[in-house]
Write a protein that holds these residues in place. Structure first.
Motif, PDB file in Angstrom:
ATOM      1  N   ALA A 112      48.376 -73.928 -20.421  1.00 36.49           N
ATOM      2  CA  ALA A 112      48.457 -72.760 -19.222  1.00 36.49           C
ATOM      3  C   ALA A 112      47.305 -73.123 -17.989  1.00 36.49           C
ATOM      4  CB  ALA A 112      48.554 -71.895 -19.375  1.00 36.49           C
ATOM      5  N   ALA A 137      52.715 -70.089 -21.361  1.00 37.87           N
ATOM      6  CA  ALA A 137      53.194 -69.801 -20.374  1.00 37.87           C
ATOM      7  C   ALA A 137      53.159 -68.365 -19.800  1.00 37.87           C
ATOM      8  CB  ALA A 137      54.749 -70.272 -20.259  1.00 37.87           C
ATOM      9  N   SER A 196      55.277 -78.044 -13.755  1.00 30.56           N
ATOM     10  CA  SER A 196      55.834 -77.470 -15.345  1.00 30.56           C
ATOM     11  C   SER A 196      55.033 -79.105 -15.658  1.00 30.56           C
ATOM     12  CB  SER A 196      57.169 -77.684 -15.488  1.00 30.56           C
ATOM     13  OG  SER A 196      57.847 -77.245 -16.175  1.00 30.56           O
ATOM     14  N   ALA A 222      49.935 -67.524 -18.346  1.00 32.25           N
ATOM     15  CA  ALA A 222      49.972 -67.360 -16.664  1.00 32.25           C
ATOM     16  C   ALA A 222      50.354 -67.127 -15.889  1.00 32.25           C
ATOM     17  CB  ALA A 222      49.974 -68.634 -16.664  1.00 32.25           C
ATOM     18  N   HIS A 259      61.202 -71.861 -16.445  1.00 33.18           N
ATOM     19  CA  HIS A 259      60.205 -70.824 -15.521  1.00 33.18           C
ATOM     20  C   HIS A 259      60.549 -69.719 -14.993  1.00 33.18           C
ATOM     21  CE1 HIS A 259      57.548 -73.282 -16.695  1.00 33.18           C
ATOM     22  NE2 HIS A 259      57.795 -74.336 -16.190  1.00 33.18           N
ATOM     23  N   VAL A 305      52.134 -74.799 -16.089  1.00 31.03           N
ATOM     24  CA  VAL A 305      52.746 -73.843 -17.282  1.00 31.03           C
ATOM     25  C   VAL A 305      54.036 -74.945 -18.033  1.00 31.03           C
ATOM     26  CG1 VAL A 305      53.652 -71.980 -17.701  1.00 31.03           C
ATOM     27  CG2 VAL A 305      52.534 -72.190 -15.170  1.00 31.03           C
ATOM     28  N   LEU A 319      49.777 -72.558 -10.217  1.00 31.08           N
ATOM     29  CA  LEU A 319      49.877 -72.456 -11.970  1.00 31.08           C
ATOM     30  C   LEU A 319      50.393 -74.283 -12.576  1.00 31.08           C
ATOM     31  CD1 LEU A 319      51.327 -69.317 -12.198  1.00 31.08           C
ATOM     32  CD2 LEU A 319      49.275 -69.864 -12.446  1.00 31.08           C
ATOM     33  N   TYR A 360      50.239 -78.066 -26.165  1.00 28.71           N
ATOM     34  CA  TYR A 360      50.584 -77.028 -24.620  1.00 28.71           C
ATOM     35  C   TYR A 360      49.490 -76.140 -23.874  1.00 28.71           C
ATOM     36  CZ  TYR A 360      54.870 -76.546 -27.549  1.00 28.71           C
ATOM     37  OH  TYR A 360      56.417 -77.122 -27.942  1.00 28.71           O
TER      38      TYR A 360
END
Length: 273
Positions: free
Chosen positions: A260, A60, A182, A63, A138, A48, A46, A258
């Protein structure tokens, strides 16, 4: 050296009390864009975002919702995020036994850490991790969707795509191992410009382009390493959500982007040579 890395941004990026944190996580999942994988798609990694939950939490969550059917299968998470406070030349481990959040402790995977300890680009830097939010934010998401799991947290500074990919190759594992990178996208552009810039960056990631720069994504270095490894292994990227702080909880004069992504192993894809 501390044996446990305590939460550094609880009360700032997300609630410091467990009950309030669980409530905010639930709200993020409720606001997430629903995504469903095909039976032939197997989630391996992922990408994120890592802002405060009011800003990037719903993105986030799109995901992390994919992990719910895998909650007893995934037992180890390799988590890579950029450094914001203390620079490191490569990838840094924290030198502790566990990370702590308001939802409890997550033990580090000592066998995995030992497997990369001899690599010259891997160091131990408690300072790089002490105040770093890009990994910490996370953990509550992961704690909410997985059963017991161990963690390999890597703070990434000036590592090349090849250096990151080499670490990931050592830690790749099987279905029990999830890789999480991240990253936010553009920073502090006007809304319309950010949308244009972030769409181009998302398309680059979907092409598995491993030449991103920091202006496109603050986690460019770990993303580049992941996309290089993914290209070599024939993973297929999928965009789950793409928004910015102007869409969630901020004004539209200066926004942060942002996105994902899921990177998928499929039954029909042959790995690249």
């Amino acid at each position: 050296m501390l044996n446990i890395r305590p939460a550094a941004v609880a009360g700032a990026f997300y609630p410091a009390q467990a009950k309030a944190l669980r409530e905010m996580l639930s709200a993020c999942f409720e606001a997430a864009t629903p995504v469903q994988l095909e039976p032939t798609q197997h989630l391996k990694a992922l990408i994120v975002p890592h802002a405060g939950y009011i800003y990037s939490g719903p993105i986030a969550a799109s995901a992390y919702a994919l992990l719910r059917p895998l909650r007893s299968l995934i037992r180890r998470v390799v988590l890579l995020g950029p450094v914001h406070r203390v620079w490191v030349p490569g990838l840094a481990l924290p030198g502790v036994a566990a990370f702590e959040t308001p939802l409890g402790q997550v033990p580090l995977d000592q066998a995995g850490i030992a497997a990369i300890a001899d690599l010259p680009q891997v160091s131990i830097s408690p300072a790089a991790h002490a105040e770093e939010h890009s990994l910490e934010v996370h953990l509550p998401f992961l704690q909410s969707v997985l059963d017991d799991f161990t963690l390999i947290p890597l703070a990434v500074g000036g590592a090349t795509p090849e250096q990151v990919a080499q670490v990931l190759d050592r830690l790749w594992g099987g279905d029990e191992t999830l890789i999480v990178v991240s990253s936010d996208l553009s920073h502090f552009l006007p809304y319309a410009e950010a949308k244009h810039t972030d769409a181009a960056t998302a398309n680059a990631i979907l092409r598995l382009d491993h030449h991103l720069v920091g202006e496109q994504a603050c986690g460019a270095h770990p993303i580049n390493g992941l996309t290089l490894a993914a290209q070599r292994r024939g993973l297929v990227p999928s965009l789950l959500d793409l928004r910015n702080s102007g869409d969630t909880a901020g004004d539209r004069n200066r926004v942060v982007g942002y996105a994902a992504f899921a990177l998928l192993e499929t039954d029909h894809v042959t790995a690249h040579p």
